[in-house]
Design an enzyme around this catalytic site. Structure first.
Site, PDB file in Angstrom:
ATOM      1  N   ARG A 208       5.565   1.102 -10.935  1.00 29.54           N
ATOM      2  CA  ARG A 208       6.931   0.722 -10.534  1.00 29.54           C
ATOM      3  C   ARG A 208       7.687   1.940 -10.011  1.00 29.54           C
ATOM      4  O   ARG A 208       8.404   1.861  -9.011  1.00 29.54           O
ATOM      5  CB  ARG A 208       7.673   0.088 -11.720  1.00 29.54           C
ATOM      6  N   ASN A 274       5.548 -21.781  -6.965  1.00 23.72           N
ATOM      7  CA  ASN A 274       4.175 -21.293  -6.840  1.00 23.72           C
ATOM      8  C   ASN A 274       4.090 -20.301  -5.674  1.00 23.72           C
ATOM      9  O   ASN A 274       4.381 -20.649  -4.529  1.00 23.72           O
ATOM     10  CB  ASN A 274       3.267 -22.501  -6.603  1.00 23.72           C
ATOM     11  N   ASP A 295       1.516  -8.753  -7.829  1.00 24.79           N
ATOM     12  CA  ASP A 295       1.067  -8.435  -9.192  1.00 24.79           C
ATOM     13  C   ASP A 295       0.743  -9.735  -9.933  1.00 24.79           C
ATOM     14  O   ASP A 295       1.440 -10.108 -10.884  1.00 24.79           O
ATOM     15  CB  ASP A 295       2.160  -7.629  -9.910  1.00 24.79           C
ATOM     16  N   CYS A 335      -5.468  -7.660 -12.388  1.00 27.00           N
ATOM     17  CA  CYS A 335      -5.652  -7.265 -13.791  1.00 27.00           C
ATOM     18  C   CYS A 335      -6.809  -8.030 -14.419  1.00 27.00           C
ATOM     19  O   CYS A 335      -6.953  -8.037 -15.638  1.00 27.00           O
ATOM     20  CB  CYS A 335      -4.361  -7.449 -14.574  1.00 27.00           C
TER      21      CYS A 335
END
Ligand code: SAH
Length: 392
Positions: A208, A274, A295, A335
């Site tokens: 960030r 969405n 992300d 991730c």
């Protein structure tokens, strides 16, 4: 103490520094063992390797806590937690909100501790670790005085796998359900009792800051924004405006509060829905951005669903690249444990090819350093990111 003896020829990984032992690698568990209690682990030749909690229920039956001949007791947890704090202090990572303990990477497999101002959130992932919670709290309370309150937030799936009742509640005195933390120039409200993960995505803290450094004067799109942490940092650093996209109404409510808390709501807009649909719609209407963060949540938690996940990653990256103004920048992440850095790069390459955009790699990104990575334990690296600049 009971002994877990590894099969001959199946002990190379453990001896090579990886702490995991699967059922198929165990020759025998000798002595009076009890589920969730510590056992001594011996290699195929009967030599001592270390100690860990044994649980015959999951296929991952044991994770080494130590390679020394030492008891796993209150003093052990005090030493481990003090060491975890020391490396973070040395790296300048101790602050209002940071990860104190990151499981395998801190020699405490099955334990995660996050600090949010006066609250420590404790997450146990193994049955053995749940039994050590009093020692963990005592160690956290210790001379460091890290937190006033301790909240247990175990993972439901880990509980099912290991056979324990996941704790979700205050361990000693009840603390605040929400708490304000500081990250760089911004303040954020973190929901201790109702948030995702342990409340906040601490793993993106350094990313960030990096993205904020690029945000000045740019139109910023924060996709999968959760509580708008990226958007707030970008706006605080001078982004012209920011649009946040998020499907969870609870997260959007926190995003709204965080923008207001930092006095940034005038330059921000939140769109609930969405991301796949919203990005497609934005492409149609011709909206363009100079800086995009992608992300997403893990699109797969299993190896089997990798192909579908890859399609999902490719699609959002393709759409983000199409929304980019010339010279624009995308910070894109995955991730998912099962997507390797090389696979992720391949997915982004395919997206760039389809979008007919040439992109320069400005940086390869990963999780914040308070989620350390052990070279011997590849599973400790889960967050992959690329900072890409469109050059044509
Ligand atoms: N960038 C955030 C963390 C993102 S976590 C931060 O720095 O704090 C991923 C987020 O994506 C979650 O908040 C989840 O609710 C949201 N999400 C999951 N699926 C989505 C979808 N299809 N569209 C939009 N948001 C989605």
């Amino acid at each position: 103490m009971a002994k877990l003896i590894l099969k001959r020829g199946r002990d190379a990984r453990v001896k090579g520094g990886h702490p995991w032992i699967y059922r198929s690698e165990v020759a025998e568990v000798a002595g009076d063992w009890r589920t969730g209690e510590a056992v001594s682990v011996l290699d195929g030749e009967g030599r001592f390797v270390g100690r860990g909690f044994y649980n015959p229920r999951p296929s991952l039956v044991c994770r080494l806590l130590t390679r020394q001949d030492e008891p796993v007791d209150g003093a052990f947890f005090r030493r481990r937690i003090a060491a975890a704090l020391a490396i973070r202090r040395e790296a300048g990572l101790v602050s209002d909100a940071f990860r104190v303990v990151w499981s395998e990477a801190d020699g405490l497999p099955g334990l995660i501790v996050d600090r949010y101002a006066s609250v420590a959130v404790i997450r146990c992932l193994t049955l053995g670790m749940t039994r050590c919670r009093p020692w963990i709290v005592e160690a956290l309370r210790g001379p460091e005085g890290l937190a006033d309150y301790h909240y247990g937030h175990d993972e439901v799936t880990a509980g099912r796998l290991e056979g324990f009742e996941p704790l979700r509640g205050w361990i000693d005195a009840a603390g605040p359900p929400e708490i304000e933390i500081r990250e760089g120039p911004c303040r954020f409200v973190v929901s201790i009792e109702g948030g995702q993960k342990t409340g906040f995505y601490l793993d993106q803290r350094e990313n960030r800051a990096l993205v904020a450094g690029l945000a000045h004067g740019r139109r910023f799109l924060d996709v999968f924004c959760y509580s708008a942490a990226f958007a707030c940092q970008g706006l605080a650093a001078g982004a012209a405006r920011a649009v946040g996209i998020e499907s969870s109404p609870e997260a959007v409510a926190f995003a709204r509060r965080n923008l207001a808390l930092n006095g940034l709501e005038d330059r921000a807009e939140l769109r609930e829905g969405n991301a796949f649909d919203l990005l497609r719609g934005m492409e149609r209407t011709g909206e363009r951005f100079d800086l995009v963060v992608l992300d997403p949540p893990p699109f797969t938690r299993t190896k089997a669903a990798l192909e579908a996940a890859a399609r999902g990653y490719k699609e959002i990256n393709l759409r983000a690249l199409r929304l980019l103004s010339p010279g624009g920048i995308v910070a894109t992440f995955s991730c998912s444990h099962h997507v390797s850095p090389a696979q992720f790069e391949e997915i982004c390459r395919a997206a760039a090819a389809d979008a007919r955009v040439t992109v320069r790699v400005l940086a390869s990104l990963t999780q914040c350093r308070d989620h350390p990575i052990l070279l011997n334990v590849p599973e400790t690296r889960y967050l992959k990111g690329l900072l890409l600049e469109a050059i044509s």
